[in-house]
Design a protein around this motif. Structure first.
Motif, mmCIF file in Angstrom:
data_model
loop_
_atom_site.group_PDB
_atom_site.id
_atom_site.type_symbol
_atom_site.label_atom_id
_atom_site.label_comp_id
_atom_site.label_asym_id
_atom_site.label_seq_id
_atom_site.Cartn_x
_atom_site.Cartn_y
_atom_site.Cartn_z
ATOM 1 N N ARG A 68 0.831 -1.208 0.000
ATOM 2 C CA ARG A 68 0.000 0.000 0.000
ATOM 3 C C ARG A 68 0.862 1.254 0.000
ATOM 4 N NH1 ARG A 68 -2.812 -1.529 3.796
ATOM 5 N NH2 ARG A 68 -1.700 -0.559 5.542
ATOM 6 N N ASP A 75 1.857 7.475 -6.582
ATOM 7 C CA ASP A 75 0.755 8.259 -7.121
ATOM 8 C C ASP A 75 1.292 9.586 -7.653
ATOM 9 O OD1 ASP A 75 -1.560 9.616 -7.692
ATOM 10 O OD2 ASP A 75 -2.340 9.601 -5.634
ATOM 11 N N ASP A 129 -7.792 -2.418 -3.464
ATOM 12 C CA ASP A 129 -8.511 -1.306 -2.851
ATOM 13 C C ASP A 129 -7.709 -0.011 -2.960
ATOM 14 O OD1 ASP A 129 -10.643 -2.861 -2.153
ATOM 15 O OD2 ASP A 129 -10.096 -3.079 -0.041
ATOM 16 N N THR A 130 -6.385 -0.124 -2.767
ATOM 17 C CA THR A 130 -5.545 1.066 -2.844
ATOM 18 C C THR A 130 -5.496 1.609 -4.264
ATOM 19 O OG1 THR A 130 -4.186 0.229 -1.019
ATOM 20 C CG2 THR A 130 -3.254 1.998 -2.351
ATOM 21 N N ARG A 132 -7.751 1.249 -6.603
ATOM 22 C CA ARG A 132 -9.055 1.842 -6.912
ATOM 23 C C ARG A 132 -9.189 3.235 -6.298
ATOM 24 N NH1 ARG A 132 -10.924 -3.239 -4.765
ATOM 25 N NH2 ARG A 132 -11.310 -4.769 -6.422
ATOM 26 N N SER A 133 -8.843 3.358 -5.028
ATOM 27 C CA SER A 133 -9.029 4.647 -4.355
ATOM 28 C C SER A 133 -8.155 5.736 -4.968
ATOM 29 C CB SER A 133 -8.730 4.500 -2.861
ATOM 30 O OG SER A 133 -7.379 4.161 -2.633
ATOM 31 N N VAL A 136 -9.712 6.691 -8.475
ATOM 32 C CA VAL A 136 -10.952 7.458 -8.338
ATOM 33 C C VAL A 136 -10.633 8.892 -7.929
ATOM 34 C CG1 VAL A 136 -13.034 7.719 -6.938
ATOM 35 C CG2 VAL A 136 -12.446 5.483 -7.871
ATOM 36 N N ALA A 137 -9.733 9.061 -6.961
ATOM 37 C CA ALA A 137 -9.384 10.408 -6.488
ATOM 38 C C ALA A 137 -8.702 11.219 -7.586
ATOM 39 C CB ALA A 137 -8.480 10.308 -5.261
ATOM 40 N N ASP A 148 -17.219 1.880 -13.032
ATOM 41 C CA ASP A 148 -16.795 0.772 -12.172
ATOM 42 C C ASP A 148 -16.111 -0.346 -12.946
ATOM 43 O OD1 ASP A 148 -17.764 2.088 -9.980
ATOM 44 O OD2 ASP A 148 -19.660 0.985 -9.895
#
Length: 233
Positions: A68, A75, A129-130, A132-133, A136-137, A148
């Protein structure tokens, strides 16, 4: 001699477990070997971790956390395609820079899959999950929308390609992998160019052919309840 704080000693034992697992596999990662690698008495290991199950659960949590952290650090806060490419590059470089961790991940995932196929997906769930988040951000910040289905496919492509790269790297251990990393990123670029509609796709980079491998011819539930199922015998 100064007393080592319990939290620091626990981390030393977790780090030692990663190294021993990378070298000897899960079956060969005895508590004595792990304690010896950490430079700690065996009694200290058993004080920090009441059972081998708890130690291995902590190793899983550590690896998921590192994965993570690498994704978050990679990013680039760009559009969807640029960010996805940055995440991929960060993962590939991390594997190259940390071969012991990469080896331990392969060993642990394979072993955990044999223990309980449903719950062995914990590390992957954390990574997905990381991804995806982050996407999206960054999509929202770039004024984009990402449906999705595309989000799931991008997360899948990133993890699958990165895993394949990691296994190949562990097999051959080439030095100076920039051409191979660029080639792998080119695969991602090609997929995004063909599948991202208005997603800020990047131009595929000019990549150099990968070097022949040595000796070759020229031409993924959360980890909260992990310790309830781990059985190391």
């Amino acid at each position: 001699m100064a007393r080592i704080p319990a939290a620091e000693r626990r981390q030393e034992l977790i780090d030692a477990a990663v190294l021993v697992i990378a070298e000897s596999g899960v079956d060969g990662a005895t508590t004595r070997r792990i304690a010896d690698r950490a430079g700690a008495p065996l009694a200290t290991l058993h004080y920090c971790f009441a059972s081998k199950e708890l130690l291995f659960g902590a190793v899983f949590e550590h690896i998921a956390g590192r994965y993570r952290e690498v994704l978050i650090a990679s990013d680039v806060h760009g559009d969807v395609a640029t960010t996805t490419r940055g995440l991929m590059r960060g993962l590939l470089q991390w594997y190259v820079d940390n071969p012991e961790t990469a080896s331990a991940i392969v060993e642990l995932i394979s072993w955990a899959r044999r223990q309980d196929g449903a719950k062995a997906t914990g590390v992957y769930d954390e990574a997905l999950d990381t991804v995806r988040s982050i996407l999206v951000a960054d999509a929202a910040a770039a004024g984009q929308s990402i449906d999705d289905e595309t989000l799931e496919r991008l997360a899948y492509v990133v993890t699958v390609i990165a895993d394949g790269f990691a296994i190949n790297w562990l097999m051959y251990r080439q030095a100076g992998l920039d051409p191979e990393i660029d080639l792998t990123l080119g695969l991602l670029d090609a997929w995004m160019a063909a599948n991202l509609s208005g997603g800020g796709s990047v131009d595929p980079v000019g990549v150099q052919p990968a070097r022949p491998r040595p000796g070759a011819a020229e031409s993924p539930e959360k980890l909260a309840d992990l310790v309830s199922w781990v059985d190391v015998g």
